[in-house]
Design a protein around this motif. Sequence first.
Motif, PDB file in Angstrom:
ATOM      1  N   PHE A 151      -4.532   5.976 -16.369  1.00  0.00           N
ATOM      2  CA  PHE A 151      -3.449   5.844 -15.493  1.00  0.00           C
ATOM      3  C   PHE A 151      -2.724   4.200 -15.487  1.00  0.00           C
ATOM      4  O   PHE A 151      -1.706   4.299 -15.320  1.00  0.00           O
ATOM      5  N   ARG A 152      -3.916   3.591 -14.594  1.00  0.00           N
ATOM      6  CA  ARG A 152      -3.733   1.194 -14.630  1.00  0.00           C
ATOM      7  C   ARG A 152      -3.144   1.394 -16.020  1.00  0.00           C
ATOM      8  O   ARG A 152      -2.690   0.555 -15.899  1.00  0.00           O
ATOM      9  N   LYS A 153      -3.449   1.779 -16.872  1.00  0.00           N
ATOM     10  CA  LYS A 153      -2.806   0.550 -18.740  1.00  0.00           C
ATOM     11  C   LYS A 153      -1.520   1.697 -18.788  1.00  0.00           C
ATOM     12  O   LYS A 153      -0.656   0.771 -19.277  1.00  0.00           O
ATOM     13  N   LEU A 154      -1.372   2.935 -18.021  1.00  0.00           N
ATOM     14  CA  LEU A 154       0.303   3.242 -18.858  1.00  0.00           C
ATOM     15  C   LEU A 154       0.706   2.701 -18.108  1.00  0.00           C
ATOM     16  O   LEU A 154       2.229   2.293 -18.288  1.00  0.00           O
ATOM     17  N   GLU A 155       0.128   2.354 -16.681  1.00  0.00           N
ATOM     18  CA  GLU A 155       0.955   1.768 -15.064  1.00  0.00           C
ATOM     19  C   GLU A 155       0.778   0.717 -15.789  1.00  0.00           C
ATOM     20  O   GLU A 155       2.846  -0.186 -15.877  1.00  0.00           O
ATOM     21  N   ALA A 156       0.382  -0.104 -16.110  1.00  0.00           N
ATOM     22  CA  ALA A 156       0.498  -2.076 -17.439  1.00  0.00           C
ATOM     23  C   ALA A 156       1.514  -2.075 -18.285  1.00  0.00           C
ATOM     24  O   ALA A 156       2.715  -2.982 -18.451  1.00  0.00           O
TER      25      ALA A 156
ATOM     26  N   PHE B  70       1.214  -1.355  -0.101  1.00  0.00           N
ATOM     27  CA  PHE B  70      -0.005   0.249  -0.377  1.00  0.00           C
ATOM     28  C   PHE B  70       0.814   1.374  -0.015  1.00  0.00           C
ATOM     29  O   PHE B  70       2.080   0.952   0.348  1.00  0.00           O
ATOM     30  N   MET B  71       0.185   2.380  -0.699  1.00  0.00           N
ATOM     31  CA  MET B  71       0.919   4.170  -0.281  1.00  0.00           C
ATOM     32  C   MET B  71       1.541   3.640   1.065  1.00  0.00           C
ATOM     33  O   MET B  71       1.009   3.224   1.577  1.00  0.00           O
ATOM     34  N   GLY B  72       2.653   4.300   0.764  1.00  0.00           N
ATOM     35  CA  GLY B  72       2.686   4.764   2.373  1.00  0.00           C
ATOM     36  C   GLY B  72       3.807   3.481   3.507  1.00  0.00           C
ATOM     37  O   GLY B  72       4.242   3.702   4.313  1.00  0.00           O
TER      38      GLY B  72
ATOM     39  N   THR C  39       2.675  14.539 -14.692  1.00  0.00           N
ATOM     40  CA  THR C  39       2.876  13.867 -13.236  1.00  0.00           C
ATOM     41  C   THR C  39       1.931  13.582 -13.062  1.00  0.00           C
ATOM     42  O   THR C  39      -0.028  12.874 -13.659  1.00  0.00           O
ATOM     43  N   ILE C  40       1.474  12.083 -12.235  1.00  0.00           N
ATOM     44  CA  ILE C  40       0.377  11.157 -11.427  1.00  0.00           C
ATOM     45  C   ILE C  40      -0.839  11.383 -11.176  1.00  0.00           C
ATOM     46  O   ILE C  40      -1.991  11.353 -11.793  1.00  0.00           O
ATOM     47  N   PRO C  41      -0.868  12.956 -10.673  1.00  0.00           N
ATOM     48  CA  PRO C  41      -1.593  13.549 -10.594  1.00  0.00           C
ATOM     49  C   PRO C  41      -2.058  14.553 -11.550  1.00  0.00           C
ATOM     50  O   PRO C  41      -3.646  14.324 -11.588  1.00  0.00           O
TER      51      PRO C  41
ATOM     52  N   GLY D  81       3.346   1.136  -7.810  1.00  0.00           N
ATOM     53  CA  GLY D  81       3.085   1.699  -7.239  1.00  0.00           C
ATOM     54  C   GLY D  81       1.671   0.802  -6.354  1.00  0.00           C
ATOM     55  O   GLY D  81       1.709  -0.217  -6.502  1.00  0.00           O
ATOM     56  N   GLY D  82       0.965   1.711  -5.662  1.00  0.00           N
ATOM     57  CA  GLY D  82       0.034   0.766  -4.044  1.00  0.00           C
ATOM     58  C   GLY D  82      -1.182  -0.458  -5.240  1.00  0.00           C
ATOM     59  O   GLY D  82      -1.418  -1.132  -4.926  1.00  0.00           O
ATOM     60  N   GLY D  83      -1.638   0.508  -6.537  1.00  0.00           N
ATOM     61  CA  GLY D  83      -2.935  -0.261  -6.822  1.00  0.00           C
ATOM     62  C   GLY D  83      -2.044  -1.129  -8.378  1.00  0.00           C
ATOM     63  O   GLY D  83      -2.097  -2.074  -8.456  1.00  0.00           O
ATOM     64  N   ALA D  84      -0.886  -1.077  -8.635  1.00  0.00           N
ATOM     65  CA  ALA D  84      -0.036  -1.606  -9.626  1.00  0.00           C
ATOM     66  C   ALA D  84      -0.129  -2.824 -10.009  1.00  0.00           C
ATOM     67  O   ALA D  84      -0.419  -3.766 -10.561  1.00  0.00           O
TER      68      ALA D  84
ATOM     69  N   GLY E  72       6.581   2.486   2.640  1.00  0.00           N
ATOM     70  CA  GLY E  72       8.193   2.136   2.656  1.00  0.00           C
ATOM     71  C   GLY E  72       8.598   1.681   1.499  1.00  0.00           C
ATOM     72  O   GLY E  72       9.684   1.699   1.902  1.00  0.00           O
ATOM     73  N   LYS E  73       8.231   1.450   0.293  1.00  0.00           N
ATOM     74  CA  LYS E  73       8.418   0.931  -0.908  1.00  0.00           C
ATOM     75  C   LYS E  73       9.873   1.705  -1.467  1.00  0.00           C
ATOM     76  O   LYS E  73      11.104   0.591  -1.531  1.00  0.00           O
ATOM     77  N   THR E  74       9.634   2.359  -1.619  1.00  0.00           N
ATOM     78  CA  THR E  74      11.003   3.396  -1.991  1.00  0.00           C
ATOM     79  C   THR E  74      11.827   3.040  -1.430  1.00  0.00           C
ATOM     80  O   THR E  74      13.511   3.044  -2.151  1.00  0.00           O
TER      81      THR E  74
ATOM     82  N   LEU F 181       8.781   2.497  -9.952  1.00  0.00           N
ATOM     83  CA  LEU F 181       7.333   3.039 -11.261  1.00  0.00           C
ATOM     84  C   LEU F 181       6.408   4.063 -11.208  1.00  0.00           C
ATOM     85  O   LEU F 181       6.233   4.391 -12.569  1.00  0.00           O
ATOM     86  N   ASP F 182       6.308   4.341 -10.393  1.00  0.00           N
ATOM     87  CA  ASP F 182       5.768   5.887 -10.656  1.00  0.00           C
ATOM     88  C   ASP F 182       6.654   6.736 -11.759  1.00  0.00           C
ATOM     89  O   ASP F 182       6.207   7.369 -12.375  1.00  0.00           O
ATOM     90  N   LEU F 183       7.565   7.451 -11.631  1.00  0.00           N
ATOM     91  CA  LEU F 183       8.524   7.404 -12.134  1.00  0.00           C
ATOM     92  C   LEU F 183       8.510   7.661 -12.972  1.00  0.00           C
ATOM     93  O   LEU F 183       8.607   8.431 -14.325  1.00  0.00           O
TER      94      LEU F 183
ATOM     95  N   HIS G  35      -2.229  15.102  -1.318  1.00  0.00           N
ATOM     96  CA  HIS G  35      -1.105  15.312  -3.009  1.00  0.00           C
ATOM     97  C   HIS G  35      -1.637  13.993  -3.470  1.00  0.00           C
ATOM     98  O   HIS G  35      -0.890  13.707  -4.645  1.00  0.00           O
ATOM     99  N   ARG G  36      -1.938  13.044  -2.313  1.00  0.00           N
ATOM    100  CA  ARG G  36      -2.972  11.468  -3.388  1.00  0.00           C
ATOM    101  C   ARG G  36      -3.918  11.674  -3.754  1.00  0.00           C
ATOM    102  O   ARG G  36      -4.754  11.873  -3.481  1.00  0.00           O
ATOM    103  N   PRO G  37      -3.706  11.034  -5.317  1.00  0.00           N
ATOM    104  CA  PRO G  37      -4.882  11.356  -5.725  1.00  0.00           C
ATOM    105  C   PRO G  37      -6.210  10.726  -5.442  1.00  0.00           C
ATOM    106  O   PRO G  37      -7.435  10.433  -5.162  1.00  0.00           O
ATOM    107  N   LEU G  38      -5.535   8.939  -4.499  1.00  0.00           N
ATOM    108  CA  LEU G  38      -7.022   7.680  -4.193  1.00  0.00           C
ATOM    109  C   LEU G  38      -7.392   8.890  -2.733  1.00  0.00           C
ATOM    110  O   LEU G  38      -8.733   7.917  -2.768  1.00  0.00           O
TER     111      LEU G  38
HETATM  112  C1  S3P Z   1      -1.440   4.565  -6.258  1.00  0.00           C
HETATM  113  C2  S3P Z   1      -0.393   4.816  -5.622  1.00  0.00           C
HETATM  114  C3  S3P Z   1       0.886   5.473  -5.912  1.00  0.00           C
HETATM  115  C4  S3P Z   1       0.667   6.182  -7.766  1.00  0.00           C
HETATM  116  C5  S3P Z   1      -0.890   6.264  -7.897  1.00  0.00           C
HETATM  117  C6  S3P Z   1      -2.016   4.921  -7.457  1.00  0.00           C
HETATM  118  C7  S3P Z   1      -2.510   3.761  -5.559  1.00  0.00           C
HETATM  119  O1  S3P Z   1       1.931   4.954  -5.639  1.00  0.00           O
HETATM  120  O2  S3P Z   1       0.867   5.135  -8.453  1.00  0.00           O
HETATM  121  O3  S3P Z   1      -0.722   7.826  -6.876  1.00  0.00           O
HETATM  122  O4  S3P Z   1      -3.658   3.472  -6.281  1.00  0.00           O
HETATM  123  O5  S3P Z   1      -2.274   2.879  -4.608  1.00  0.00           O
HETATM  124  P1  S3P Z   1       2.406   4.505  -3.963  1.00  0.00           P
HETATM  125  O6  S3P Z   1       2.598   3.737  -3.919  1.00  0.00           O
HETATM  126  O7  S3P Z   1       4.442   4.498  -4.460  1.00  0.00           O
HETATM  127  O8  S3P Z   1       1.863   5.702  -3.493  1.00  0.00           O
END
Ligand code: S3P
Length: 172
Positions: free
Chosen positions: A55-60, A8-10, A42-44, A77-80, A12-14, A31-33, A116-119
């Motif tokens: 976004f999910r298509k770009l991520e894949a 999940f976001m936060g 930017t992701i937002p 990213g947390g949703g990847a 500590g993956k990075t 992967l986000d960068l 700052h986090r879209p979700l």
């Molecule tokens: C997301 C997490 C974010 C980023 C985007 C969506 C998610 O990455 O990919 O905002 O769906 O949980 P981090 O987990 O690196 O913050």
Amino acid sequence: MKVFLVGFMGCGKTTLGRLFARRLGWPFLDLDLEIERRAGKTIPDIFQQEGEATFRKLEADALRSLEPLERAVISTGGGAPCFHENMDWMNQHGCTVFLHLDPEALAARLAPQAAHRPLLRGLQGKELLLTIQNQLEARHPFYRRAKFVLDARKAPEVLCEELLELLFAKGL
Ligand code: S3P
């Protein structure tokens, strides 16, 4: 070998990814960068202008573009893991590592960044915790499929050594 850090976001993956890559002398990729670099925004902005499905298509696509890398530590990213069969892809192309953290600890870490986090849409307090609990529950079936699980309450330096041992035991 590619090492994919998921969670999940936060969680500590990075931070762990950078440290672990340095420890191994391997390249580190976020992967986000990578998505931002490929999209030129930017992701937002991607979320706001094109929506989550794009976004999910770009991520894949960004994830699969990493296939030629021989050795790398990659934070995702947390949703990847939860879209476009990305978890299957990562399990087929490398070693997946889930950083587990409970919703309360995640909420405490994410509260200052929620704006700052879209979700997370600027959520706070109980609402933030509830959103995290719900999302985590939905995502757990995907995260659970990682090869290794680490307890993300521990310090990054400790996790780094634990991960090294796990990978060596598997004949890295
Ligand atoms: C997301 C997490 C974010 C980023 C985007 C969506 C998610 O990455 O990919 O905002 O769906 O949980 P981090 O987990 O690196 O913050």
